[in-house]
Design a protein around this motif. Structure first.
Motif, PDB file in Angstrom:
ATOM      1  N   ILE A  13       0.838  -1.195   0.000  1.00 58.89           N
ATOM      2  CA  ILE A  13       0.000   0.000   0.000  1.00 58.89           C
ATOM      3  C   ILE A  13       0.875   1.249   0.000  1.00 58.89           C
ATOM      4  N   GLY A  14       1.862   1.293   0.895  1.00 57.60           N
ATOM      5  CA  GLY A  14       2.769   2.426   0.929  1.00 57.60           C
ATOM      6  C   GLY A  14       3.521   2.600  -0.376  1.00 57.60           C
ATOM      7  N   HIS A  15       3.975   1.494  -0.955  1.00 57.19           N
ATOM      8  CA  HIS A  15       4.690   1.528  -2.235  1.00 57.19           C
ATOM      9  C   HIS A  15       3.816   2.139  -3.317  1.00 57.19           C
ATOM     10  N   GLN A  16       2.573   1.685  -3.393  1.00 54.52           N
ATOM     11  CA  GLN A  16       1.693   2.160  -4.461  1.00 54.52           C
ATOM     12  C   GLN A  16       1.341   3.632  -4.290  1.00 54.52           C
ATOM     13  N   ILE A  17       1.136   4.054  -3.043  1.00 54.18           N
ATOM     14  CA  ILE A  17       0.863   5.478  -2.805  1.00 54.18           C
ATOM     15  C   ILE A  17       2.057   6.318  -3.228  1.00 54.18           C
ATOM     16  N   ALA A  18       3.262   5.888  -2.832  1.00 56.44           N
ATOM     17  CA  ALA A  18       4.466   6.631  -3.193  1.00 56.44           C
ATOM     18  C   ALA A  18       4.626   6.727  -4.698  1.00 56.44           C
ATOM     19  N   GLN A  19       4.455   5.613  -5.392  1.00 58.21           N
ATOM     20  CA  GLN A  19       4.611   5.611  -6.847  1.00 58.21           C
ATOM     21  C   GLN A  19       3.552   6.488  -7.512  1.00 58.21           C
ATOM     22  N   SER A  20       2.333   6.459  -6.998  1.00 57.05           N
ATOM     23  CA  SER A  20       1.255   7.263  -7.581  1.00 57.05           C
ATOM     24  C   SER A  20       1.521   8.750  -7.395  1.00 57.05           C
ATOM     25  N   ILE A  21       2.085   9.135  -6.259  1.00 58.49           N
ATOM     26  CA  ILE A  21       2.437  10.539  -6.036  1.00 58.49           C
ATOM     27  C   ILE A  21       3.507  10.984  -7.025  1.00 58.49           C
ATOM     28  N   LEU A  22       4.518  10.158  -7.238  1.00 59.45           N
ATOM     29  CA  LEU A  22       5.581  10.491  -8.191  1.00 59.45           C
ATOM     30  C   LEU A  22       5.048  10.577  -9.617  1.00 59.45           C
ATOM     31  N   ASN A  23       4.058   9.744  -9.929  1.00 53.89           N
ATOM     32  CA  ASN A  23       3.475   9.759 -11.275  1.00 53.89           C
ATOM     33  C   ASN A  23       2.578  10.974 -11.499  1.00 53.89           C
ATOM     34  N   ARG A  24       2.121  11.576 -10.408  1.00 53.81           N
ATOM     35  CA  ARG A  24       1.136  12.657 -10.509  1.00 53.81           C
ATOM     36  C   ARG A  24       1.733  13.918 -11.140  1.00 53.81           C
ATOM     37  N   SER A  25       2.952  14.260 -10.739  1.00 57.01           N
ATOM     38  CA  SER A  25       3.563  15.491 -11.228  1.00 57.01           C
ATOM     39  C   SER A  25       5.074  15.410 -11.078  1.00 57.01           C
ATOM     40  N   LYS A  26       5.787  16.052 -11.995  1.00 57.46           N
ATOM     41  CA  LYS A  26       7.241  16.075 -11.909  1.00 57.46           C
ATOM     42  C   LYS A  26       7.731  16.937 -10.748  1.00 57.46           C
ATOM     43  N   LYS A  27       6.854  17.753 -10.179  1.00 58.79           N
ATOM     44  CA  LYS A  27       7.215  18.592  -9.038  1.00 58.79           C
ATOM     45  C   LYS A  27       7.098  17.844  -7.710  1.00 58.79           C
ATOM     46  N   ASP A  28       6.489  16.661  -7.736  1.00 59.56           N
ATOM     47  CA  ASP A  28       6.262  15.896  -6.513  1.00 59.56           C
ATOM     48  C   ASP A  28       7.462  15.016  -6.186  1.00 59.56           C
ATOM     49  N   TRP A  29       7.880  15.071  -4.937  1.00 59.72           N
ATOM     50  CA  TRP A  29       8.920  14.210  -4.392  1.00 59.72           C
ATOM     51  C   TRP A  29       8.337  13.457  -3.199  1.00 59.72           C
TER      52      TRP A  29
END
Length: 240
Positions: A13-29
């Motif tokens: 779950i944590g992995h997927q949330i992290a990956q989805s945040i990174l996929n959302r925008s290039k400004k997201d870390w």
């Protein structure tokens, strides 16, 4: 650059949330706090190796490792683990270890995030806590369930305390989600089918579905939502 701090990435779950945040925008870390090195191959993933059971040294560690110039806009407390222990047998050491990860570390991180956000005049900050349907439903995992129940109440308290600062606090309570932890209990097709049939929607949930809900609760679209627990379990909690 906008940072989201996530604990215990190594769960699916944590992995997927992290990956989805990174996929959302290039400004997201993302900043990951975990014992295990993330497998995400992205320079925008900052890894902090730390065992949250050592909660007594967490504040000192964060002071040393987190750049004070980072713009941290969200905190996701995803850490947790399960143990099947009888309430008549579980000892104080086991209870303390469980609460250190699921409650004590969460409180320290939430305090730190909130104070930092207020000091920096951050608005629309987000705290998202991953609880469980078992905060109210017995499943022979008593110190896990009680820790998640404590986290749920802590979320409500933080939500009220932060109401004047436009920092929202919400929870996601997953049910039967298809993760390696669950798959360890479903070793045969018969066990898988039995698990699916228990869920009224006749299937298990996926980490991606949890991540999609998390992205919504982190987004501007959820700015009027605070202190809510979103149960995502295919109706399972209403029939068990």
């Amino acid at each position: 650059m906008h940072y989201t701090l996530i604990t215990w990435w190594s769960s699916w779950i944590g992995h997927q949330i992290a990956q989805s945040i990174l996929n959302r925008s290039k400004k997201d870390w993302v900043i990951i706090i975990d014992k295990i090195l993330p497998s995400i191959q992205d320079p925008r993933c900052v890894f902090l190796k730390f065992d949250l059971q050592q909660v007594e040294t967490l504040s000192e560690y964060l002071n040393q490792e987190i750049n004070p110039n980072y713009s941290i806009i969200a905190l996701i407390n995803n850490a947790g683990y399960q143990e099947s222990l009888s309430p008549l047998e579980v000892n104080l050491e086991e209870i303390h270890a469980m609460y250190a990860v699921s409650v004590y570390a969460t409180v320290l991180l939430s305090q730190r995030f909130a104070k930092r956000a207020i000091k920096s005049w951050l608005r629309n900050g987000r705290i998202l806590n991953i609880t469980s349907i078992h905060s109210e439903i017995i499943r022979e995992i008593p110190h896990y369930s009680s820790a998640k129940a404590a986290l749920k109440m802590r979320s409500k308290e933080f939500s009220y305390a932060l109401k004047d600062y436009n920092i929202t606090v919400n929870c996601i309570a997953p049910g039967a989600i298809l993760t390696p932890l669950l798959q360890k209990d479903l070793l045969t097709p018969e066990l898988c089918k039995k698990a699916w049939l228990r869920v009224p929607l006749s299937r298990l949930g996926t980490p991606q579905e949890i991540a999609e809900l998390a992205l919504f609760l982190l987004s501007p679209s959820s700015s009027y939502i605070t202190w809510s627990e979103f149960v995502i379990d295919g109706w399972l909690s209403l029939v068990i």
